[in-house]
Design a protein around this motif. Structure first.
Motif, PDB file in Angstrom:
ATOM      1  N   ASP A   1      28.878 -26.725  -2.300  1.00 55.90           N
ATOM      2  CA  ASP A   1      27.990 -25.797  -2.977  1.00 55.90           C
ATOM      3  C   ASP A   1      27.144 -26.578  -3.979  1.00 55.90           C
ATOM      4  N   ASN A   2      25.903 -26.146  -4.151  1.00 50.88           N
ATOM      5  CA  ASN A   2      25.011 -26.775  -5.132  1.00 50.88           C
ATOM      6  C   ASN A   2      24.790 -25.814  -6.289  1.00 50.88           C
ATOM      7  N   TYR A   3      24.774 -26.356  -7.501  1.00 55.23           N
ATOM      8  CA  TYR A   3      24.626 -25.542  -8.703  1.00 55.23           C
ATOM      9  C   TYR A   3      23.498 -26.095  -9.573  1.00 55.23           C
ATOM     10  N   VAL A   4      22.622 -25.229 -10.019  1.00 58.49           N
ATOM     11  CA  VAL A   4      21.691 -25.563 -11.097  1.00 58.49           C
ATOM     12  C   VAL A   4      22.193 -24.838 -12.330  1.00 58.49           C
TER      13      VAL A   4
ATOM     14  N   ALA B   1      25.360 -20.905 -13.931  1.00 61.38           N
ATOM     15  CA  ALA B   1      24.554 -21.644 -12.962  1.00 61.38           C
ATOM     16  C   ALA B   1      24.113 -20.710 -11.846  1.00 61.38           C
ATOM     17  N   VAL B   2      23.025 -21.100 -11.186  1.00 58.54           N
ATOM     18  CA  VAL B   2      22.638 -20.477  -9.930  1.00 58.54           C
ATOM     19  C   VAL B   2      23.263 -21.308  -8.814  1.00 58.54           C
TER      20      VAL B   2
ATOM     21  N   MET C   1      28.007 -29.943  -6.248  1.00 58.66           N
ATOM     22  CA  MET C   1      26.910 -30.792  -6.711  1.00 58.66           C
ATOM     23  C   MET C   1      26.197 -30.032  -7.825  1.00 58.66           C
ATOM     24  N   PHE C   2      25.953 -30.701  -8.938  1.00 58.87           N
ATOM     25  CA  PHE C   2      25.438 -30.039 -10.128  1.00 58.87           C
ATOM     26  C   PHE C   2      24.213 -30.766 -10.663  1.00 58.87           C
ATOM     27  N   VAL C   3      23.235 -29.988 -11.110  1.00 57.42           N
ATOM     28  CA  VAL C   3      22.086 -30.556 -11.804  1.00 57.42           C
ATOM     29  C   VAL C   3      21.670 -29.596 -12.909  1.00 57.42           C
ATOM     30  N   ASP C   4      21.309 -30.133 -14.049  1.00 54.22           N
ATOM     31  CA  ASP C   4      20.883 -29.341 -15.201  1.00 54.22           C
ATOM     32  C   ASP C   4      19.474 -28.817 -14.974  1.00 54.22           C
ATOM     33  N   GLU C   5      19.221 -27.590 -15.391  1.00 52.45           N
ATOM     34  CA  GLU C   5      17.856 -27.072 -15.297  1.00 52.45           C
ATOM     35  C   GLU C   5      16.934 -27.717 -16.321  1.00 52.45           C
TER      36      GLU C   5
END
Length: 440
Positions: free
Chosen positions: A117-120, A159-160, A249-253
Protein backbone atom coordinates in the motif's frame (compact mmCIF):
# COMPACT_ATOMS: atom_id res chain seq x y z
CA UNK A 1 28.34 6.56 -3.69
CA UNK A 2 26.70 3.35 -4.87
CA UNK A 3 23.03 2.57 -4.39
CA UNK A 4 21.68 -0.61 -2.88
CA UNK A 5 20.41 -1.61 -6.33
CA UNK A 6 23.74 -1.07 -8.08
CA UNK A 7 25.62 -2.98 -5.41
CA UNK A 8 23.41 -6.07 -5.49
CA UNK A 9 22.75 -6.65 -9.21
CA UNK A 10 25.27 -6.69 -12.03
CA UNK A 11 23.80 -5.63 -15.36
CA UNK A 12 25.14 -6.98 -18.65
CA UNK A 13 27.64 -4.80 -20.47
CA UNK A 14 27.29 -3.63 -24.06
CA UNK A 15 29.89 -2.40 -26.51
CA UNK A 16 30.20 1.20 -27.63
CA UNK A 17 29.02 2.12 -31.12
CA UNK A 18 32.08 2.05 -33.39
CA UNK A 19 30.50 2.41 -36.82
CA UNK A 20 27.71 4.35 -38.50
CA UNK A 21 24.31 2.77 -38.06
CA UNK A 22 20.81 2.84 -39.54
CA UNK A 23 17.76 1.81 -37.54
CA UNK A 24 14.01 2.25 -37.71
CA UNK A 25 13.76 3.81 -34.22
CA UNK A 26 16.64 5.32 -32.25
CA UNK A 27 16.11 5.49 -28.50
CA UNK A 28 18.52 7.96 -26.91
CA UNK A 29 18.90 7.09 -23.24
CA UNK A 30 19.20 3.72 -21.52
CA UNK A 31 17.28 4.32 -18.32
CA UNK A 32 14.05 2.57 -17.39
CA UNK A 33 11.99 4.60 -19.88
CA UNK A 34 14.33 3.95 -22.80
CA UNK A 35 14.70 0.24 -22.06
CA UNK A 36 10.94 -0.23 -21.72
CA UNK A 37 10.35 1.66 -24.98
CA UNK A 38 12.73 -0.69 -26.79
CA UNK A 39 11.18 -3.72 -25.11
CA UNK A 40 7.64 -2.90 -26.28
CA UNK A 41 8.84 -1.89 -29.75
CA UNK A 42 10.61 -5.25 -30.09
CA UNK A 43 7.38 -7.01 -29.08
CA UNK A 44 5.62 -5.06 -31.84
CA UNK A 45 8.23 -6.14 -34.41
CA UNK A 46 9.86 -2.72 -34.73
CA UNK A 47 13.62 -2.47 -35.31
CA UNK A 48 15.03 -0.22 -32.57
CA UNK A 49 18.41 0.69 -31.11
CA UNK A 50 19.20 2.10 -27.66
CA UNK A 51 22.26 4.28 -27.17
CA UNK A 52 23.38 5.23 -23.67
CA UNK A 53 26.06 7.77 -22.71
CA UNK A 54 27.36 5.62 -19.86
CA UNK A 55 26.05 2.35 -18.44
CA UNK A 56 22.39 1.47 -18.78
CA UNK A 57 20.21 2.31 -15.78
CA UNK A 58 23.11 3.67 -13.71
CA UNK A 59 21.67 7.18 -13.63
CA UNK A 60 18.25 8.01 -12.24
CA UNK A 61 16.99 4.41 -12.50
CA UNK A 62 19.87 3.09 -10.43
CA UNK A 63 19.24 5.74 -7.78
CA UNK A 64 15.47 5.54 -7.44
CA UNK A 65 13.61 4.35 -4.35
CA UNK A 66 11.69 2.11 -6.80
CA UNK A 67 8.11 2.72 -5.75
CA UNK A 68 5.50 1.77 -8.34
CA UNK A 69 2.34 3.73 -7.64
CA UNK A 70 -0.39 5.85 -9.21
CA UNK A 71 -0.40 8.08 -6.12
CA UNK A 72 1.95 10.98 -6.80
CA UNK A 73 1.58 13.13 -3.74
CA UNK A 74 -1.68 15.00 -3.14
CA UNK A 75 -2.00 15.54 -6.87
CA UNK A 76 -5.53 14.75 -7.96
CA UNK A 77 -7.26 17.73 -6.38
CA UNK A 78 -4.77 19.98 -8.14
CA UNK A 79 -5.29 18.19 -11.48
CA UNK A 80 -9.06 18.58 -11.23
CA UNK A 81 -8.67 22.28 -10.43
CA UNK A 82 -6.22 22.92 -13.29
CA UNK A 83 -7.44 20.55 -16.01
CA UNK A 84 -10.86 19.21 -15.05
CA UNK A 85 -12.12 15.82 -13.99
CA UNK A 86 -11.79 14.15 -17.40
CA UNK A 87 -8.06 14.72 -17.81
CA UNK A 88 -7.39 14.08 -14.11
CA UNK A 89 -9.20 10.76 -14.43
CA UNK A 90 -7.16 9.88 -17.50
CA UNK A 91 -3.92 10.58 -15.61
CA UNK A 92 -5.07 8.30 -12.80
CA UNK A 93 -6.09 5.53 -15.18
CA UNK A 94 -2.81 5.71 -17.16
CA UNK A 95 -0.80 5.28 -13.97
CA UNK A 96 -3.07 2.55 -12.61
CA UNK A 97 -2.49 0.64 -15.84
CA UNK A 98 1.25 1.16 -15.45
CA UNK A 99 1.20 -0.47 -12.02
CA UNK A 100 -0.64 -3.47 -13.48
CA UNK A 101 1.77 -3.64 -16.43
CA UNK A 102 4.67 -4.03 -13.99
CA UNK A 103 2.71 -6.62 -12.03
CA UNK A 104 2.19 -8.68 -15.18
CA UNK A 105 5.78 -8.34 -16.43
CA UNK A 106 7.23 -9.23 -13.03
CA UNK A 107 5.33 -12.52 -12.69
CA UNK A 108 8.23 -14.40 -14.24
CA UNK A 109 11.08 -12.12 -13.13
CA UNK A 110 12.91 -12.47 -9.81
CA UNK A 111 13.11 -8.77 -9.01
CA UNK A 112 11.75 -8.49 -5.48
CA UNK A 113 8.34 -7.36 -6.73
CA UNK A 114 6.04 -6.93 -3.74
CA UNK A 115 2.53 -5.56 -3.47
CA UNK A 116 2.46 -2.69 -0.98
CA UNK A 117 0.00 0.00 0.00
CA UNK A 118 1.17 3.55 -0.70
CA UNK A 119 0.52 6.40 1.73
CA UNK A 120 0.78 10.16 1.38
CA UNK A 121 0.86 11.33 4.97
CA UNK A 122 0.73 14.70 6.70
CA UNK A 123 2.07 15.68 10.08
CA UNK A 124 -0.25 18.65 10.57
CA UNK A 125 -2.65 19.21 7.64
CA UNK A 126 -5.56 16.79 7.85
CA UNK A 127 -7.67 19.16 5.76
CA UNK A 128 -5.39 18.59 2.76
CA UNK A 129 -5.85 14.86 3.09
CA UNK A 130 -9.62 15.15 3.28
CA UNK A 131 -9.66 17.40 0.23
CA UNK A 132 -7.70 14.83 -1.75
CA UNK A 133 -10.10 12.06 -0.71
CA UNK A 134 -13.00 14.17 -2.03
CA UNK A 135 -11.13 14.70 -5.31
CA UNK A 136 -10.57 10.96 -5.71
CA UNK A 137 -14.26 10.36 -5.04
CA UNK A 138 -15.04 12.66 -7.97
CA UNK A 139 -12.80 10.43 -10.09
CA UNK A 140 -14.68 7.35 -8.85
CA UNK A 141 -11.56 5.79 -7.37
CA UNK A 142 -13.19 4.06 -4.45
CA UNK A 143 -10.08 2.19 -3.33
CA UNK A 144 -8.46 5.32 -1.92
CA UNK A 145 -9.20 5.95 1.72
CA UNK A 146 -8.11 7.89 4.79
CA UNK A 147 -5.82 6.05 7.20
CA UNK A 148 -4.55 7.00 10.65
CA UNK A 149 -2.78 3.74 11.54
CA UNK A 150 0.58 4.42 9.91
CA UNK A 151 3.27 2.93 12.13
CA UNK A 152 5.69 5.79 11.48
CA UNK A 153 8.20 6.72 14.21
CA UNK A 154 6.57 10.14 14.75
CA UNK A 155 3.03 11.44 15.05
CA UNK A 156 1.03 12.25 11.92
CA UNK A 157 -2.57 13.31 11.51
CA UNK A 158 -3.17 10.62 8.90
CA UNK A 159 -2.63 9.70 5.27
CA UNK A 160 -4.37 9.07 1.98
CA UNK A 161 -3.92 5.37 1.23
CA UNK A 162 -3.75 3.72 -2.20
CA UNK A 163 -3.93 -0.07 -1.74
CA UNK A 164 -2.25 -2.68 -3.96
CA UNK A 165 0.61 -0.59 -5.29
CA UNK A 166 4.10 -2.11 -5.52
CA UNK A 167 7.85 -1.91 -5.02
CA UNK A 168 10.72 -3.86 -6.58
CA UNK A 169 14.43 -4.07 -7.35
CA UNK A 170 14.66 -1.99 -10.53
CA UNK A 171 17.96 -3.32 -11.81
CA UNK A 172 16.98 -6.96 -11.26
CA UNK A 173 13.96 -6.18 -13.43
CA UNK A 174 16.05 -4.48 -16.11
CA UNK A 175 18.55 -7.35 -16.18
CA UNK A 176 15.81 -9.55 -17.66
CA UNK A 177 13.94 -6.98 -19.77
CA UNK A 178 17.10 -5.87 -21.60
CA UNK A 179 17.82 -9.35 -22.97
CA UNK A 180 17.59 -9.42 -26.75
CA UNK A 181 17.63 -5.64 -27.19
CA UNK A 182 20.19 -3.85 -29.39
CA UNK A 183 22.02 -1.58 -26.97
CA UNK A 184 25.20 0.47 -27.20
CA UNK A 185 26.77 1.83 -24.02
CA UNK A 186 29.39 4.55 -23.59
CA UNK A 187 27.93 6.19 -26.68
CA UNK A 188 27.06 9.80 -25.95
CA UNK A 189 24.91 11.65 -28.48
CA UNK A 190 26.19 15.20 -28.84
CA UNK A 191 23.85 16.54 -31.53
CA UNK A 192 20.75 15.61 -33.47
CA UNK A 193 19.73 17.15 -36.79
CA UNK A 194 16.74 15.87 -38.71
CA UNK A 195 16.82 12.11 -38.50
CA UNK A 196 20.57 11.81 -37.84
CA UNK A 197 22.25 11.73 -34.45
CA UNK A 198 26.00 12.25 -34.05
CA UNK A 199 28.00 10.69 -31.24
CA UNK A 200 30.89 12.22 -29.34
CA UNK A 201 33.17 9.78 -31.20
CA UNK A 202 31.97 11.07 -34.57
CA UNK A 203 29.70 8.15 -35.51
CA UNK A 204 26.25 8.75 -36.93
CA UNK A 205 22.95 6.99 -36.34
CA UNK A 206 20.21 7.54 -38.90
CA UNK A 207 16.66 6.64 -37.92
CA UNK A 208 13.14 7.09 -39.22
CA UNK A 209 12.00 8.07 -35.73
CA UNK A 210 13.92 9.21 -32.66
CA UNK A 211 12.88 8.91 -29.01
CA UNK A 212 14.62 11.17 -26.50
CA UNK A 213 14.63 9.32 -23.17
CA UNK A 214 17.65 11.22 -21.84
CA UNK A 215 16.03 12.32 -18.56
CA UNK A 216 16.35 16.00 -19.57
CA UNK A 217 15.98 16.64 -23.35
CA UNK A 218 19.29 17.57 -24.94
CA UNK A 219 18.10 19.67 -27.92
CA UNK A 220 17.29 23.29 -27.04
CA UNK A 221 15.98 24.49 -30.39
CA UNK A 222 12.74 22.49 -30.21
CA UNK A 223 10.18 22.24 -27.42
CA UNK A 224 11.86 24.80 -25.08
CA UNK A 225 12.14 22.25 -22.28
CA UNK A 226 14.86 24.32 -20.63
CA UNK A 227 12.17 26.93 -19.93
CA UNK A 228 9.36 24.66 -18.76
CA UNK A 229 11.27 22.32 -16.43
CA UNK A 230 13.73 22.51 -13.58
CA UNK A 231 15.69 19.81 -11.72
CA UNK A 232 15.86 18.74 -8.09
CA UNK A 233 18.29 16.64 -6.09
CA UNK A 234 16.99 14.14 -3.54
CA UNK A 235 18.87 11.88 -1.12
CA UNK A 236 18.49 8.37 0.29
CA UNK A 237 20.12 6.36 3.05
CA UNK A 238 19.61 2.63 3.59
CA UNK A 239 19.52 1.65 7.26
CA UNK A 240 20.15 -1.80 8.64
CA UNK A 241 20.42 -3.34 12.09
CA UNK A 242 17.36 -2.13 14.01
CA UNK A 243 14.10 -4.04 14.08
CA UNK A 244 12.15 -1.05 12.91
CA UNK A 245 10.24 -1.36 9.67
CA UNK A 246 7.34 0.22 7.85
CA UNK A 247 4.38 -1.67 6.44
CA UNK A 248 3.99 0.13 3.17
CA UNK A 249 5.48 2.97 1.12
CA UNK A 250 5.22 6.44 2.62
CA UNK A 251 5.84 9.97 1.39
CA UNK A 252 5.13 13.28 3.13
CA UNK A 253 2.77 15.70 1.44
CA UNK A 254 5.04 18.53 2.55
CA UNK A 255 7.73 19.63 0.11
CA UNK A 256 10.55 19.11 2.62
CA UNK A 257 9.20 15.88 4.14
CA UNK A 258 10.60 12.36 4.23
CA UNK A 259 9.81 9.12 2.43
CA UNK A 260 10.03 5.53 3.73
CA UNK A 261 9.97 2.01 2.33
CA UNK A 262 11.49 -1.32 3.28
CA UNK A 263 13.79 -3.31 0.99
CA UNK A 264 14.42 -6.70 2.55
CA UNK A 265 16.55 -6.11 5.63
CA UNK A 266 16.94 -2.41 4.83
CA UNK A 267 14.85 0.64 5.58
CA UNK A 268 15.14 3.27 2.84
CA UNK A 269 14.82 6.81 4.14
CA UNK A 270 14.56 9.59 1.56
CA UNK A 271 14.51 13.39 1.74
CA UNK A 272 16.85 16.34 2.18
CA UNK A 273 16.04 17.53 -1.34
CA UNK A 274 16.66 20.88 -2.99
CA UNK A 275 16.67 22.48 -6.40
CA UNK A 276 19.86 21.54 -8.25
CA UNK A 277 22.47 24.22 -7.73
CA UNK A 278 20.90 25.42 -4.46
CA UNK A 279 21.40 24.52 -0.81
CA UNK A 280 19.50 21.77 1.00
CA UNK A 281 19.53 19.31 3.86
CA UNK A 282 21.11 16.51 1.81
CA UNK A 283 22.24 13.34 3.60
CA UNK A 284 22.93 15.19 6.84
CA UNK A 285 19.22 15.84 7.30
CA UNK A 286 18.49 12.12 6.90
CA UNK A 287 21.33 11.11 9.21
CA UNK A 288 20.11 13.49 11.91
CA UNK A 289 16.63 12.00 11.66
CA UNK A 290 17.98 8.44 11.76
CA UNK A 291 20.10 9.23 14.81
CA UNK A 292 17.01 10.43 16.66
CA UNK A 293 14.46 7.80 15.61
CA UNK A 294 16.63 4.79 14.69
CA UNK A 295 19.61 5.09 17.06
CA UNK A 296 20.63 1.44 16.77
CA UNK A 297 20.58 1.35 12.98
CA UNK A 298 23.67 1.39 10.80
CA UNK A 299 23.87 3.24 7.51
CA UNK A 300 24.70 0.65 4.86
CA UNK A 301 24.29 2.76 1.70
CA UNK A 302 23.72 6.33 0.71
CA UNK A 303 22.96 7.76 -2.71
CA UNK A 304 21.28 10.65 -4.50
CA UNK A 305 19.00 11.10 -7.48
CA UNK A 306 18.03 13.94 -9.79
CA UNK A 307 14.46 14.56 -10.93
CA UNK A 308 13.03 16.69 -13.73
CA UNK A 309 10.09 18.74 -12.48
CA UNK A 310 7.40 20.07 -14.81
CA UNK A 311 5.34 23.18 -14.18
CA UNK A 312 2.04 21.34 -13.72
CA UNK A 313 3.36 18.08 -12.19
CA UNK A 314 2.49 16.05 -15.32
CA UNK A 315 5.25 14.48 -17.44
CA UNK A 316 5.92 15.52 -21.03
CA UNK A 317 5.39 12.42 -23.17
CA UNK A 318 4.75 12.65 -26.90
CA UNK A 319 6.00 14.62 -29.88
CA UNK A 320 9.15 16.56 -29.06
CA UNK A 321 7.63 19.68 -30.60
CA UNK A 322 4.28 20.56 -32.15
CA UNK A 323 5.72 20.73 -35.65
CA UNK A 324 8.67 19.11 -37.32
CA UNK A 325 10.35 15.77 -37.68
CA UNK A 326 9.54 12.40 -36.16
CA UNK A 327 11.00 13.11 -32.73
CA UNK A 328 9.41 11.96 -29.47
CA UNK A 329 10.22 12.66 -25.84
CA UNK A 330 9.70 11.24 -22.34
CA UNK A 331 10.72 13.59 -19.55
CA UNK A 332 9.57 15.45 -16.44
CA UNK A 333 8.66 12.47 -14.27
CA UNK A 334 8.43 14.59 -11.10
CA UNK A 335 10.02 11.99 -8.76
CA UNK A 336 7.70 9.20 -9.93
CA UNK A 337 10.01 7.76 -12.54
CA UNK A 338 9.17 4.07 -12.34
CA UNK A 339 5.45 4.44 -13.00
CA UNK A 340 5.94 7.28 -15.47
CA UNK A 341 8.52 5.26 -17.42
CA UNK A 342 5.92 2.56 -18.03
CA UNK A 343 3.30 5.13 -19.06
CA UNK A 344 5.84 6.67 -21.45
CA UNK A 345 6.86 3.35 -23.01
CA UNK A 346 3.27 2.35 -23.73
CA UNK A 347 2.38 5.77 -25.08
CA UNK A 348 5.47 6.21 -27.25
CA UNK A 349 5.07 2.74 -28.74
CA UNK A 350 1.65 3.84 -29.99
CA UNK A 351 3.12 7.06 -31.41
CA UNK A 352 5.73 5.06 -33.31
CA UNK A 353 3.10 2.65 -34.63
CA UNK A 354 0.84 5.62 -35.48
CA UNK A 355 -1.93 4.32 -33.25
CA UNK A 356 -4.24 6.49 -31.18
CA UNK A 357 -3.72 6.35 -27.43
CA UNK A 358 -6.51 7.65 -25.15
CA UNK A 359 -4.00 9.13 -22.71
CA UNK A 360 -2.02 11.18 -25.25
CA UNK A 361 -3.80 14.52 -24.53
CA UNK A 362 -2.91 14.38 -20.82
CA UNK A 363 0.83 14.14 -21.39
CA UNK A 364 1.19 16.23 -24.57
CA UNK A 365 4.44 18.26 -24.39
CA UNK A 366 2.68 21.00 -26.40
CA UNK A 367 -0.03 21.67 -23.81
CA UNK A 368 -0.36 25.25 -22.59
CA UNK A 369 2.14 26.07 -19.90
CA UNK A 370 1.44 29.64 -18.76
CA UNK A 371 2.22 28.95 -15.11
CA UNK A 372 3.83 31.26 -12.52
CA UNK A 373 6.76 28.83 -12.34
CA UNK A 374 7.51 29.55 -16.00
CA UNK A 375 8.32 33.18 -15.22
CA UNK A 376 10.25 32.07 -12.12
CA UNK A 377 12.33 29.66 -14.21
CA UNK A 378 13.14 32.37 -16.74
CA UNK A 379 14.11 34.87 -14.03
CA UNK A 380 16.23 32.24 -12.27
CA UNK A 381 18.09 31.42 -15.47
CA UNK A 382 18.62 35.11 -16.29
CA UNK A 383 20.01 35.83 -12.82
CA UNK A 384 22.41 32.90 -12.93
CA UNK A 385 23.49 33.74 -16.47
CA UNK A 386 24.41 37.25 -15.31
CA UNK A 387 26.30 35.98 -12.25
CA UNK A 388 30.05 36.59 -12.52
CA UNK A 389 31.92 33.29 -12.43
CA UNK A 390 34.68 31.64 -14.43
CA UNK A 391 32.95 28.31 -13.95
CA UNK A 392 30.20 28.15 -16.59
CA UNK A 393 27.94 25.39 -17.81
CA UNK A 394 28.57 24.49 -21.47
CA UNK A 395 24.82 23.92 -21.96
CA UNK A 396 23.70 27.57 -21.99
CA UNK A 397 26.45 29.42 -20.15
CA UNK A 398 24.98 29.71 -16.65
CA UNK A 399 27.25 30.10 -13.62
CA UNK A 400 27.93 26.83 -11.78
CA UNK A 401 27.54 26.44 -8.03
CA UNK A 402 29.59 24.18 -5.77
CA UNK A 403 27.68 21.26 -4.18
CA UNK A 404 29.60 20.59 -0.98
CA UNK A 405 27.66 17.42 -0.09
CA UNK A 406 28.39 15.69 -3.41
CA UNK A 407 31.61 17.50 -4.39
CA UNK A 408 30.27 18.56 -7.78
CA UNK A 409 29.66 21.71 -9.77
CA UNK A 410 25.92 22.11 -10.39
CA UNK A 411 23.97 24.38 -12.73
CA UNK A 412 21.03 26.09 -10.98
CA UNK A 413 19.48 27.06 -14.33
CA UNK A 414 18.83 23.68 -15.94
CA UNK A 415 20.44 21.10 -13.67
CA UNK A 416 23.58 19.95 -15.51
CA UNK A 417 26.23 18.66 -13.11
CA UNK A 418 29.99 18.18 -13.41
CA UNK A 419 32.72 16.48 -11.43
CA UNK A 420 35.66 18.57 -10.27
CA UNK A 421 37.66 17.46 -13.32
CA UNK A 422 34.84 18.69 -15.60
CA UNK A 423 33.40 15.26 -16.46
CA UNK A 424 29.68 15.55 -17.21
CA UNK A 425 27.48 13.90 -14.58
CA UNK A 426 23.95 15.02 -15.51
CA UNK A 427 22.19 16.40 -18.61
CA UNK A 428 21.04 18.54 -20.38
CA UNK A 429 24.65 19.44 -21.25
CA UNK A 430 26.06 17.03 -23.84
CA UNK A 431 29.77 17.57 -23.31
CA UNK A 432 32.25 17.87 -20.47
CA UNK A 433 33.00 21.17 -18.82
CA UNK A 434 36.37 22.58 -17.92
CA UNK A 435 38.62 21.16 -15.22
CA UNK A 436 37.16 22.74 -12.07
CA UNK A 437 39.80 21.20 -9.80
CA UNK A 438 39.47 23.70 -6.96
CA UNK A 439 36.32 24.53 -4.99
CA UNK A 440 36.74 28.25 -5.04
Amino acid sequence: MVSLWEDTVYLPQFAALEEDLQTEVLVIGGGMAGILCAHFLREAGVDSTVVEAGRICHGVTGNTTAKITAQHGLLYGKLIHDWGEELAGMYLEANRKAVEDYRELCKDIACGFETRDNYVYSRNAQGKLEKEIRALEKLHYGKACFSDALGLPFSAVGAVRFPDQAQFHPLAFVREIVKGLRVYENTRIESVKGQTAKTAAGRTVTAQKIIFATHFPIVNTHGFYFMKMYQQRSYVIALRGEQQTVRGMFVDEATNGLSFRDAGEYLLLGGGGHRTGKDGGCWQELRSFAGKYYPKAREAYHWAAQDCMTLDKIPYIGRYAKRGQEWYVATGFNKWGMTSAMVAARLLKDYVLERENPFAPVFSPSRRMLKPQLAANMMEAAADFMTFSAKRCPHMGCALQWNDAEHSWDCPCHGSRFAQDGVLLEEPATRNGRNYSAEG
